[in-house]
Design an enzyme around this catalytic site. Structure first.
Site, short mmCIF file in Angstrom:
data_model
loop_
_atom_site.label_atom_id
_atom_site.label_comp_id
_atom_site.label_asym_id
_atom_site.label_seq_id
_atom_site.Cartn_x
_atom_site.Cartn_y
_atom_site.Cartn_z
N GLY A 76 14.68 -5.60 -3.46
CA GLY A 76 14.12 -4.42 -4.15
C GLY A 76 15.20 -3.41 -4.53
N LEU A 122 16.60 -2.54 -7.24
CA LEU A 122 16.55 -1.73 -8.47
C LEU A 122 15.53 -0.60 -8.36
CD1 LEU A 122 16.83 -4.50 -11.22
CD2 LEU A 122 18.62 -3.07 -10.24
N GLY A 123 14.90 -0.45 -7.20
CA GLY A 123 13.89 0.58 -7.04
C GLY A 123 14.49 1.95 -6.77
N GLN A 124 13.61 2.91 -6.48
CA GLN A 124 14.06 4.30 -6.30
C GLN A 124 15.13 4.41 -5.21
OE1 GLN A 124 11.17 7.09 -4.78
NE2 GLN A 124 12.37 8.87 -5.39
N ASP A 145 16.56 -8.28 -6.77
CA ASP A 145 15.25 -7.73 -7.13
C ASP A 145 14.49 -8.86 -7.83
OD1 ASP A 145 14.37 -4.44 -7.45
OD2 ASP A 145 13.11 -5.94 -8.43
N ILE A 146 13.21 -8.63 -8.05
CA ILE A 146 12.39 -9.64 -8.75
C ILE A 146 12.66 -9.60 -10.25
CG2 ILE A 146 10.36 -8.16 -9.12
CD1 ILE A 146 8.63 -10.57 -8.31
N TYR A 157 -1.80 0.04 1.57
CA TYR A 157 -0.39 0.34 1.84
C TYR A 157 -0.20 0.62 3.32
CZ TYR A 157 4.13 2.79 1.27
OH TYR A 157 5.45 3.20 1.34
N ILE A 201 10.15 10.49 -0.89
CA ILE A 201 11.58 10.62 -1.21
C ILE A 201 11.73 11.21 -2.62
CG2 ILE A 201 13.78 9.40 -1.42
CD1 ILE A 201 12.56 9.32 1.43
P1 NAD Z 1 10.22 1.16 -5.56
O1 NAD Z 1 8.82 0.85 -5.98
O2 NAD Z 1 10.95 2.22 -6.30
O3 NAD Z 1 11.11 -0.16 -5.62
C1 NAD Z 1 10.66 -1.37 -5.12
C2 NAD Z 1 11.46 -2.48 -5.80
O4 NAD Z 1 10.95 -3.72 -5.30
C3 NAD Z 1 11.31 -2.50 -7.31
O5 NAD Z 1 12.57 -2.49 -7.94
C4 NAD Z 1 10.55 -3.80 -7.61
O6 NAD Z 1 10.97 -4.44 -8.79
C5 NAD Z 1 10.91 -4.62 -6.39
N1 NAD Z 1 9.91 -5.66 -6.09
C6 NAD Z 1 8.57 -5.61 -6.23
N2 NAD Z 1 8.01 -6.77 -5.86
C7 NAD Z 1 9.03 -7.57 -5.48
C8 NAD Z 1 9.10 -8.90 -4.99
N3 NAD Z 1 8.01 -9.66 -4.84
N4 NAD Z 1 10.32 -9.38 -4.67
C9 NAD Z 1 11.43 -8.65 -4.81
N5 NAD Z 1 11.43 -7.40 -5.30
C10 NAD Z 1 10.23 -6.87 -5.61
O7 NAD Z 1 10.19 1.48 -4.01
P2 NAD Z 1 11.15 2.45 -3.16
O8 NAD Z 1 10.63 3.82 -3.32
O9 NAD Z 1 12.55 2.17 -3.48
O10 NAD Z 1 10.76 1.99 -1.68
C11 NAD Z 1 11.55 1.11 -0.91
C12 NAD Z 1 10.90 0.99 0.45
O11 NAD Z 1 10.80 2.28 1.06
C13 NAD Z 1 9.48 0.43 0.44
O12 NAD Z 1 9.26 -0.33 1.60
C14 NAD Z 1 8.61 1.68 0.50
O13 NAD Z 1 7.35 1.43 1.05
C15 NAD Z 1 9.46 2.54 1.41
N6 NAD Z 1 9.16 3.96 1.26
C16 NAD Z 1 9.45 4.61 0.10
C17 NAD Z 1 9.15 5.97 -0.01
C18 NAD Z 1 9.45 6.75 -1.26
O14 NAD Z 1 9.01 7.91 -1.38
N7 NAD Z 1 10.18 6.19 -2.23
C19 NAD Z 1 8.55 6.62 1.07
C20 NAD Z 1 8.23 5.91 2.22
C21 NAD Z 1 8.56 4.58 2.32
N1 SER Z 2 6.28 7.84 -1.30
C1 SER Z 2 5.50 6.80 -0.72
C2 SER Z 2 4.19 6.66 -1.41
O1 SER Z 2 3.69 7.69 -1.83
C3 SER Z 2 5.27 7.07 0.74
O2 SER Z 2 5.35 5.91 1.42
O3 SER Z 2 3.68 5.59 -1.48
#
Ligand code: NAD
Ligand code: SER
Length: 315
Positions: A8, A10-12, A34-35, A142, A172
């Site tokens: 993952g 490329l995510g946030q 990433d996917i 979730y 975040i």
């Molecule tokens: P995001 O949605 O920005 O990024 C997730 C990434 O996973 C994406 O780039 C997507 O393309 C990739 N993805 C989706 N399905 C996939 C698969 N089957 N195989 C491989 N890649 C796949 O998420 P994020 O905000 O970067 O979050 C990362 C982690 O942190 C997650 O576990 C999320 O639950 C956790 N988290 C995030 C926040 C937040 O505010 N951003 C808060 C609490 C927890």
């Molecule tokens: N920022 C995340 C969401 O809202 C918290 O896990 O899903």
């Protein structure tokens, strides 16, 4: 020598964590995956990048073997709002994806970092000073996947000795990559709209308090925990970590100190409001502070200044 795989990426969070890890451990030693891929992207271009769907165990294993990976930051997941729209899909990615990562880690003896979330709590959880160990009965898909994930990671540590570690991230806030469909996304959108239009329509009520954290602190939490002395960790997975407990009104007021003309109004989305109402107002993160020295660097004022400076350059 560390060889790190990030799912993952490329995510946030992944897009920024990858670059910090590459600077720390060497560009060739951090494999982003990433996917999907992205054109003209720093994460894709600056070091190894692989397409890995975390619901395909063989592919994860192939990449771990190819690069002799010893540490996995497993960030691939479906966030809260999207997970409520597509619960079966979210179960598959969040549960089966984590299970396959853990199975590969067991086979190749890798350490694993997996984020849980404030979403692992529910309406029966104490909303104020939410303790590290408390009631967890979330009512969202979730949340169900996050509680199960915390338990699964603990199980792999106790049963197989896999070095699993994790934090419960709050919302975040960041300026590089947009969030991927969560309930706390408003706290990022509000800054973009403040710069672009000087107004924002918020989908959560003005007094909705939630824990939040600025991205540099989120990255620091992940790396500090993974580098912590294991002998000091009484907990392993799902440490409460927070930097601030804030509402849409608080962020709007912080922006108005810089842009007095900034205007906020509210059009409530009942689904995301219900999710937010079921999450804590502020978590107690003293256990993370005690066991591995967690301490955030940014409060609302510092974060707002930095967000606005960076978004002015970007937009
Ligand atoms: P995001 O949605 O920005 O990024 C997730 C990434 O996973 C994406 O780039 C997507 O393309 C990739 N993805 C989706 N399905 C996939 C698969 N089957 N195989 C491989 N890649 C796949 O998420 P994020 O905000 O970067 O979050 C990362 C982690 O942190 C997650 O576990 C999320 O639950 C956790 N988290 C995030 C926040 C937040 O505010 N951003 C808060 C609490 C927890
Ligand atoms: N920022 C995340 C969401 O809202 C918290 O896990 O899903």
């Amino acid at each position: 020598m560390k060889n790190i795989l990030i799912t993952g990426a490329l995510g946030q969070i992944g897009s920024e964590l990858t670059m910090v890890l590459r600077k720390r451990y060497g560009y060739d030693n951090v494999i982003a995956s990433d996917i999907r891929s992205k054109f003209d992207d720093e994460v894709v271009e600056s070091g190894p990048f692989e397409i890995v769907d975390c619901t395909e165990k063989n592919k994860i294993g192939e990449i771990v073997k190819k690069y002799n990976v010893d540490t996995i930051y497993h960030l691939a997941a479906i966030l809260s709002a999207v997970a409520e729209e597509k619960p079966q899909f979210a179960w598959n990615v969040n549960i089966n994806g984590l299970y396959y990562v853990l199975e590969v880690a067991r086979e190749y003896n890798c350490s694993v970092f997996t984020p849980s979330s404030i979403g692992a709590f529910g309406p029966a959880t104490p909303a104020y000073d939410t303790p590290q160990d408390t009631i967890q009965r979330p009512q969202t898909m979730y949340g169900v996947t996050k509680v199960a994930g915390e338990l699964l990671c603990d199980y792999y540590y106790k049963r197989f000795g896999i070095d699993t570690r994790g934090v419960r991230y709050p919302g975040i806030i960041s300026h590089q990559t947009l969030p991927g469909g969560g309930t706390t996304d408003y706290a990022v959108e509000i800054y973009y709209e403040a710069i672009k239009n000087k107004k924002y329509t918020c989908y959560l009520k003005e007094e909705t308090y939630l824990d939040m954290m600025y991205m540099p602190d989120a990255i620091k939490a992940a790396i500090d925990l993974m580098e912590a002395n294991p002998g000091k960790l009484k907990h392993r997975n799902a440490f409460n970590v927070t930097a601030m407990s804030i509402s849409p009104k608080d962020i709007a007021e912080a922006i108005q100190k810089i842009y007095p003309e900034f205007f906020i109004n509210y059009k409530i989305d009942p689904i995301r409001q219900a999710i937010a109402d079921s999450w804590p107002n502020n978590m107690d993160d003293s256990i993370a502070r005690e066991e591995w020295g967690w301490k955030p660097g940014y409060d609302l004022k510092l974060m707002t200044k930095d967000m606005i400076e960076n978004l002015l350059k970007k937009l």
